[in-house]
Motif scaffolding. Sequence first.
Motif, PDB file in Angstrom:
ATOM      1  N   PRO A 229       0.806  -1.241   0.000  1.00  0.00           N
ATOM      2  CA  PRO A 229       0.000   0.000   0.000  1.00  0.00           C
ATOM      3  C   PRO A 229       0.835   1.285   0.000  1.00  0.00           C
ATOM      4  N   PRO A 230       1.842   1.436   0.884  1.00  0.00           N
ATOM      5  CA  PRO A 230       2.638   2.662   0.786  1.00  0.00           C
ATOM      6  C   PRO A 230       3.442   2.746  -0.501  1.00  0.00           C
ATOM      7  N   LEU A 231       3.796   1.591  -1.073  1.00  0.00           N
ATOM      8  CA  LEU A 231       4.525   1.600  -2.341  1.00  0.00           C
ATOM      9  C   LEU A 231       3.626   2.132  -3.451  1.00  0.00           C
ATOM     10  N   ALA A 232       2.364   1.726  -3.436  1.00  0.00           N
ATOM     11  CA  ALA A 232       1.405   2.229  -4.422  1.00  0.00           C
ATOM     12  C   ALA A 232       1.267   3.742  -4.267  1.00  0.00           C
ATOM     13  N   GLY A 233       1.225   4.208  -3.025  1.00  0.00           N
ATOM     14  CA  GLY A 233       1.159   5.651  -2.775  1.00  0.00           C
ATOM     15  C   GLY A 233       2.380   6.359  -3.324  1.00  0.00           C
ATOM     16  N   GLN A 234       3.540   5.712  -3.178  1.00  0.00           N
ATOM     17  CA  GLN A 234       4.783   6.307  -3.662  1.00  0.00           C
ATOM     18  C   GLN A 234       4.780   6.389  -5.189  1.00  0.00           C
ATOM     19  N   PHE A 235       4.140   5.427  -5.842  1.00  0.00           N
ATOM     20  CA  PHE A 235       4.032   5.450  -7.301  1.00  0.00           C
ATOM     21  C   PHE A 235       3.255   6.686  -7.741  1.00  0.00           C
ATOM     22  N   ILE A 236       2.185   6.992  -7.016  1.00  0.00           N
ATOM     23  CA  ILE A 236       1.382   8.169  -7.360  1.00  0.00           C
ATOM     24  C   ILE A 236       2.186   9.444  -7.089  1.00  0.00           C
ATOM     25  N   THR A 237       2.903   9.454  -5.969  1.00  0.00           N
ATOM     26  CA  THR A 237       3.793  10.594  -5.697  1.00  0.00           C
ATOM     27  C   THR A 237       4.795  10.757  -6.825  1.00  0.00           C
ATOM     28  N   LEU A 238       5.290   9.629  -7.328  1.00  0.00           N
ATOM     29  CA  LEU A 238       6.295   9.690  -8.389  1.00  0.00           C
ATOM     30  C   LEU A 238       5.716  10.276  -9.668  1.00  0.00           C
ATOM     31  N   ILE A 239       4.453   9.949  -9.968  1.00  0.00           N
ATOM     32  CA  ILE A 239       3.823  10.547 -11.151  1.00  0.00           C
ATOM     33  C   ILE A 239       3.876  12.079 -11.041  1.00  0.00           C
ATOM     34  N   LYS A 240       3.560  12.570  -9.849  1.00  0.00           N
ATOM     35  CA  LYS A 240       3.554  14.029  -9.667  1.00  0.00           C
ATOM     36  C   LYS A 240       4.970  14.600  -9.668  1.00  0.00           C
ATOM     37  N   ASP A 241       5.891  13.877  -8.969  1.00  0.00           N
ATOM     38  CA  ASP A 241       7.276  14.362  -8.913  1.00  0.00           C
ATOM     39  C   ASP A 241       7.940  14.368 -10.283  1.00  0.00           C
ATOM     40  N   SER A 242       7.428  13.522 -11.190  1.00  0.00           N
ATOM     41  CA  SER A 242       8.086  13.437 -12.498  1.00  0.00           C
ATOM     42  C   SER A 242       7.999  14.761 -13.235  1.00  0.00           C
ATOM     43  N   ALA A 243       7.089  15.642 -12.817  1.00  0.00           N
ATOM     44  CA  ALA A 243       7.008  16.967 -13.453  1.00  0.00           C
ATOM     45  C   ALA A 243       8.334  17.717 -13.319  1.00  0.00           C
ATOM     46  N   MET A 244       9.091  17.378 -12.249  1.00  0.00           N
ATOM     47  CA  MET A 244      10.354  18.103 -12.036  1.00  0.00           C
ATOM     48  C   MET A 244      11.382  17.842 -13.120  1.00  0.00           C
ATOM     49  N   VAL A 245      11.348  16.647 -13.723  1.00  0.00           N
ATOM     50  CA  VAL A 245      12.372  16.369 -14.716  1.00  0.00           C
ATOM     51  C   VAL A 245      12.139  17.134 -16.011  1.00  0.00           C
ATOM     52  N   SER A 246      11.033  17.872 -16.101  1.00  0.00           N
ATOM     53  CA  SER A 246      10.879  18.744 -17.267  1.00  0.00           C
ATOM     54  C   SER A 246      12.003  19.789 -17.282  1.00  0.00           C
ATOM     55  N   LEU A 247      12.543  20.078 -16.116  1.00  0.00           N
ATOM     56  CA  LEU A 247      13.626  21.066 -16.019  1.00  0.00           C
ATOM     57  C   LEU A 247      14.914  20.597 -16.668  1.00  0.00           C
ATOM     58  N   ILE A 248      15.071  19.270 -16.798  1.00  0.00           N
ATOM     59  CA  ILE A 248      16.255  18.796 -17.510  1.00  0.00           C
ATOM     60  C   ILE A 248      15.844  18.273 -18.891  1.00  0.00           C
ATOM     61  N   SER A 249      14.801  18.914 -19.441  1.00  0.00           N
ATOM     62  CA  SER A 249      14.375  18.684 -20.833  1.00  0.00           C
ATOM     63  C   SER A 249      13.921  17.269 -21.133  1.00  0.00           C
ATOM     64  N   ILE A 250      13.395  16.564 -20.131  1.00  0.00           N
ATOM     65  CA  ILE A 250      12.760  15.283 -20.432  1.00  0.00           C
ATOM     66  C   ILE A 250      11.369  15.613 -20.961  1.00  0.00           C
ATOM     67  N   GLN A 251      11.009  15.028 -22.117  1.00  0.00           N
ATOM     68  CA  GLN A 251       9.802  15.499 -22.784  1.00  0.00           C
ATOM     69  C   GLN A 251       8.558  14.809 -22.256  1.00  0.00           C
ATOM     70  N   GLU A 252       8.262  15.048 -20.998  1.00  0.00           N
ATOM     71  CA  GLU A 252       7.045  14.484 -20.420  1.00  0.00           C
ATOM     72  C   GLU A 252       5.961  15.564 -20.371  1.00  0.00           C
ATOM     73  N   LEU A 253       4.890  15.274 -19.678  1.00  0.00           N
ATOM     74  CA  LEU A 253       3.708  16.119 -19.764  1.00  0.00           C
ATOM     75  C   LEU A 253       3.977  17.588 -19.441  1.00  0.00           C
ATOM     76  N   THR A 254       4.667  17.855 -18.351  1.00  0.00           N
ATOM     77  CA  THR A 254       4.886  19.246 -17.956  1.00  0.00           C
ATOM     78  C   THR A 254       5.755  19.989 -18.959  1.00  0.00           C
ATOM     79  N   PHE A 255       6.805  19.311 -19.457  1.00  0.00           N
ATOM     80  CA  PHE A 255       7.696  19.928 -20.433  1.00  0.00           C
ATOM     81  C   PHE A 255       6.930  20.307 -21.693  1.00  0.00           C
TER      82      PHE A 255
END
Lengths: 301, 262
Positions: A229-255
């Motif tokens: 259960p906490p791992l599943a929660g961490q997966f959802i946190t990771l989806i949101k945290d992945s927005a940060m990698v737009s700063l290093i030009s990873i072409q995900e949703l936020t970028f």
Amino acid sequence: MDRNSPPPPLPRRRVTLVDLVLIGLVIGMIVYAVYRVNDVLVYHWNWERVLSFIIRFDEESGRWVANLLLQGMFTTLRLAVWATILATIIGVIMGYWRRCNNLTLRIISRTYVELIRNIPPIVFIFIFYFFISSQIFPLIGLSSLRYDSPYMDNDLFRFMFGNPRLFENFIAGMICLAVFEGAYITEIVRAGIQSIGKGQWEAGRAIGLSHFNILRDIILPQAIRKILPPLAGQFITLIKDSAMVSLISIQELTFLANEVAATTTKVFETWILVGAMYFVLCYFFAYVFAKLEQRGARANR
Amino acid sequence: MNDKTASPLKVPETKAKDKPIVEVSGLCKWFGDFCALFDINFSVNFGEKVVICGPSGSGKSTLIRCLNQLEEHQLGTIRIDGREVKPGMKGIEEIRRDVGMVFQSFNLFPHLSILDNLTIGPIRNRGMSKSEASEMAMELLDRVHISEQANKYPMQLSGGQQQRVAIARALCMKPKIMLFDEPTSALDPEMISGVLDVMVELAEDGMTMLCVTHEMGFARQVGDRVIFMDDAEIVETADPESFFNNPETERAKLFLSQLLSH
């Protein structure tokens, strides 16, 4: 009156005056916000312009295809899935090291966790990105991969990792996120192992099982049920945290959203839409995991 | 050969009945600054049934937990069947396989079925095949009167049933001696007799047993000797009848009067 008759109903909670006042206030605030945006801000909404960046009609092939924002969402999803898998591997190893008898391994894992927990994620991502992309990738030959080789230029590869041309970029973002989230998963794993009582270790020892067998057959199977259960929660946190990698030009949703907002100049629509996309994604997974957890809890009875 | 010999609980006939299986001398153990065991000396022969009793905190559990090194002692020597047991030693698993242990809180593996709880030891330690181990496990479950529960999970069983499974799990390793750490203390009163019955049967089959328990009826029925501990030391050793009827030391008298007063 007999014991098999249907039970009399318990008093129900009702909507009170306080609820009505609060609901009224919330509606009032929304109306005021809409009024501000419409009359004071003087902004020309154009949702269609932005919505077309989710899917568009491809004239050449004659069908609807995913446009930038939807592609970005898929990249975000791929990033989150792969990073969670890698982070879980890191987390299980480090989480075990946190608790093992070897002092060096304990120091290594402790240092890892403390370093990452006490540096702002964005700072960490900058440091890490410039280090891996400039040092590690040439070393392991990742930067000299042939993108047009049949191994990379096929449908399965595209489904798993996205555009082969962006593979190096994708891997950089994925490792960044994995190393970062791995520290949190380490703590989840450590807590999971710790939550299994001393008695289980002792019972395993008493029948002469080796340390490795106790861990593999007794402790981890029980710990994993508590970790999921906490791992599943961490997966959802990771989806949101992945927005940060737009700063290093990873072409995900936020970028890509940034690019869409810049080209269309429809800043409000873009970001509201992207927020909604993140929400749908995260809420969907939260719902699915909650259902799975309920089912798992029932199966354990 | 009588049919008793064929029972799975039957201990292999030992050549020298008077040979000690447990020898403890000068054993001392501290938890931090707290002295839990001080200068313990005793031995247990093959086939002997020894009951350890004493007030809580007197070191009874710590003593038997030192024998299979669930607790590490600082001073003194422990020998199990002639092999010295030391803290941090290599090959402690080998010795533990000869020493069965039953815990107060059962400590069954909740994620494994009753049958798997029993077979995991033989399969992992003795390299036994699953079918071979299951066959032996079923025989043992039958002996502890619980074979019909083999495919259930520990949580589905009552405390008394769980404790009997725990006894069978320990027996699965074909131990030379069984250690019992207050096996009935966590049980509801109506569950106790079922567990004690199994222990009596085990004793009758010739198993060497070292039991920490306050069950005086059990101690009288099967005990060859009672060791009374108080404040980290062995205060008195006697046969059960004389210990319960005429304790020699004041501390034993006090303990027994408290045990009997309710």
